[in-house]
Write a protein that holds these residues in place. Sequence first.
Motif, PDB file in Angstrom:
ATOM      1  N   ASP A  22       0.869  -1.175   0.000  1.00 15.76           N
ATOM      2  CA  ASP A  22       0.000   0.000   0.000  1.00 15.76           C
ATOM      3  C   ASP A  22       0.904   1.223   0.000  1.00 15.76           C
ATOM      4  OD1 ASP A  22      -1.685   2.181   0.560  1.00 15.76           O
ATOM      5  OD2 ASP A  22      -3.123   0.899   1.571  1.00 15.76           O
ATOM      6  N   SER A  46     -11.132  -2.662  12.657  1.00 16.89           N
ATOM      7  CA  SER A  46     -12.153  -1.645  12.379  1.00 16.89           C
ATOM      8  C   SER A  46     -11.844  -0.396  13.189  1.00 16.89           C
ATOM      9  CB  SER A  46     -13.541  -2.166  12.751  1.00 16.89           C
ATOM     10  OG  SER A  46     -13.638  -2.324  14.164  1.00 16.89           O
ATOM     11  N   LYS A  64      -6.004   6.892  11.581  1.00 17.31           N
ATOM     12  CA  LYS A  64      -7.019   6.451  10.633  1.00 17.31           C
ATOM     13  C   LYS A  64      -6.906   7.181   9.306  1.00 17.31           C
ATOM     14  CE  LYS A  64     -11.214   8.274  10.853  1.00 17.31           C
ATOM     15  NZ  LYS A  64     -11.120   9.365   9.843  1.00 17.31           N
ATOM     16  N   ASP A  65      -7.597   6.636   8.284  1.00 25.58           N
ATOM     17  CA  ASP A  65      -7.759   7.326   7.008  1.00 25.58           C
ATOM     18  C   ASP A  65      -8.679   8.532   7.165  1.00 25.58           C
ATOM     19  OD1 ASP A  65      -6.224   6.068   5.091  1.00 25.58           O
ATOM     20  OD2 ASP A  65      -7.743   4.592   4.580  1.00 25.58           O
ATOM     21  N   GLY A  66      -8.566   9.444   6.210  1.00 20.84           N
ATOM     22  CA  GLY A  66      -9.541  10.527   6.119  1.00 20.84           C
ATOM     23  C   GLY A  66      -9.310  11.659   7.102  1.00 20.84           C
ATOM     24  N   ASN A  76      -3.814   9.306   8.301  1.00 21.62           N
ATOM     25  CA  ASN A  76      -2.955   8.454   7.484  1.00 21.62           C
ATOM     26  C   ASN A  76      -2.201   9.278   6.432  1.00 21.62           C
ATOM     27  OD1 ASN A  76      -2.080   5.767   6.814  1.00 21.62           O
ATOM     28  ND2 ASN A  76      -3.366   5.874   4.982  1.00 21.62           N
ATOM     29  N   LYS A  94      -5.671   1.961  11.350  1.00 20.24           N
ATOM     30  CA  LYS A  94      -6.791   1.399  10.592  1.00 20.24           C
ATOM     31  C   LYS A  94      -6.950   2.204   9.311  1.00 20.24           C
ATOM     32  CE  LYS A  94     -10.559  -0.748   9.334  1.00 20.24           C
ATOM     33  NZ  LYS A  94     -10.404  -0.427   7.894  1.00 20.24           N
ATOM     34  N   THR A  95      -6.780   1.527   8.168  1.00 24.56           N
ATOM     35  CA  THR A  95      -6.945   2.198   6.890  1.00 24.56           C
ATOM     36  C   THR A  95      -7.920   1.416   6.020  1.00 24.56           C
ATOM     37  OG1 THR A  95      -5.143   1.078   5.707  1.00 24.56           O
ATOM     38  CG2 THR A  95      -4.553   2.997   7.069  1.00 24.56           C
ATOM     39  N   THR A  96      -8.266   2.012   4.904  1.00 23.57           N
ATOM     40  CA  THR A  96      -9.273   1.432   4.025  1.00 23.57           C
ATOM     41  C   THR A  96      -8.781   0.162   3.342  1.00 23.57           C
ATOM     42  OG1 THR A  96     -10.101   3.655   3.596  1.00 23.57           O
ATOM     43  CG2 THR A  96     -10.817   1.932   2.092  1.00 23.57           C
ATOM     44  N   ALA A  97      -7.512   0.144   2.949  1.00 22.43           N
ATOM     45  CA  ALA A  97      -7.006  -0.979   2.162  1.00 22.43           C
ATOM     46  C   ALA A  97      -5.794  -1.668   2.782  1.00 22.43           C
ATOM     47  CB  ALA A  97      -6.669  -0.500   0.748  1.00 22.43           C
ATOM     48  N   VAL A 100      -6.319  -3.801   5.907  1.00 21.84           N
ATOM     49  CA  VAL A 100      -7.230  -4.894   5.544  1.00 21.84           C
ATOM     50  C   VAL A 100      -6.460  -5.999   4.820  1.00 21.84           C
ATOM     51  CG1 VAL A 100      -9.286  -5.516   4.230  1.00 21.84           C
ATOM     52  CG2 VAL A 100      -9.191  -3.323   5.419  1.00 21.84           C
ATOM     53  N   ARG A 187      -8.709  13.787  -1.388  1.00 21.16           N
ATOM     54  CA  ARG A 187      -8.732  12.933  -0.197  1.00 21.16           C
ATOM     55  C   ARG A 187      -8.499  13.780   1.054  1.00 21.16           C
ATOM     56  NH1 ARG A 187      -5.931   7.134  -1.778  1.00 21.16           N
ATOM     57  NH2 ARG A 187      -6.966   6.912  -3.796  1.00 21.16           N
TER      58      ARG A 187
END
Length: 233
Positions: A22, A46, A64-66, A76, A94-97, A100, A187
């Motif tokens: 990533d 999560s 986190k993302d965002g 992030n 914790k990120t989106t991709a 995960v 973003r």
Amino acid sequence: MDTRFLGMAELVETPSVAVVVDVMRAYTVAAWAFAQGAEKIVLAESLDDALALTARHPDWVALKDGAPAPGFDAVNSPGLLRSMDLGGRTVVQKTTAGTVGALAVKEASLVLCAGFVVAEATARLLRTRACDSVTFVVTGEGGRADEDLACAQYIALRATGSATEAAEYLRRAGASRAAAELAAGVREGAHPDDVALCLELDRFPFAMAATLEDSLMVLRPCAVPPPGDAAAT
């Protein structure tokens, strides 16, 4: 070395060795966190899990993302994280991709997390371990993110000892959808330097390995023999 490049949805079985890529931005951010002194990074399932972990461990740093959100200490973004002092801290990410993808292969015997900033160290570790088969998990855009695929392909070639020029792979990453969105400010939780920082080849000398520790997926920096060291051949 037998190599496969798969999106997360294509993982029908647990690989023996997985490299989760990533570039923009989870594992660039993770590398920067270690450079800023973080001891380890817990990859959360999560956002609620991340908050629950920091509730139990108030000294941990949640990321986190965002956009910024209550309960989270950072976002992030390598450009924003590089000014934080994380000496001795545990980061919960914790990120989106990216996170995960690592959790999807948590049962693998070796899980490495990578971006361009740790590309050579990751390739050298794969050579050191004499890995016969490696699955590269391309996390972004359902496995189609060209910045992640380009990085994965570059690491795969370097892992075989190929004297591969990085310029074309970095060009592809810089022309990717993720890079364009970050550059355009689409973003949230981004810094103007994020794209450049994500494309900074071999900024850090360590690889990053994730292992299960007390049911948590924990990422740590992993020292790699320097070029020319007998252990690396």
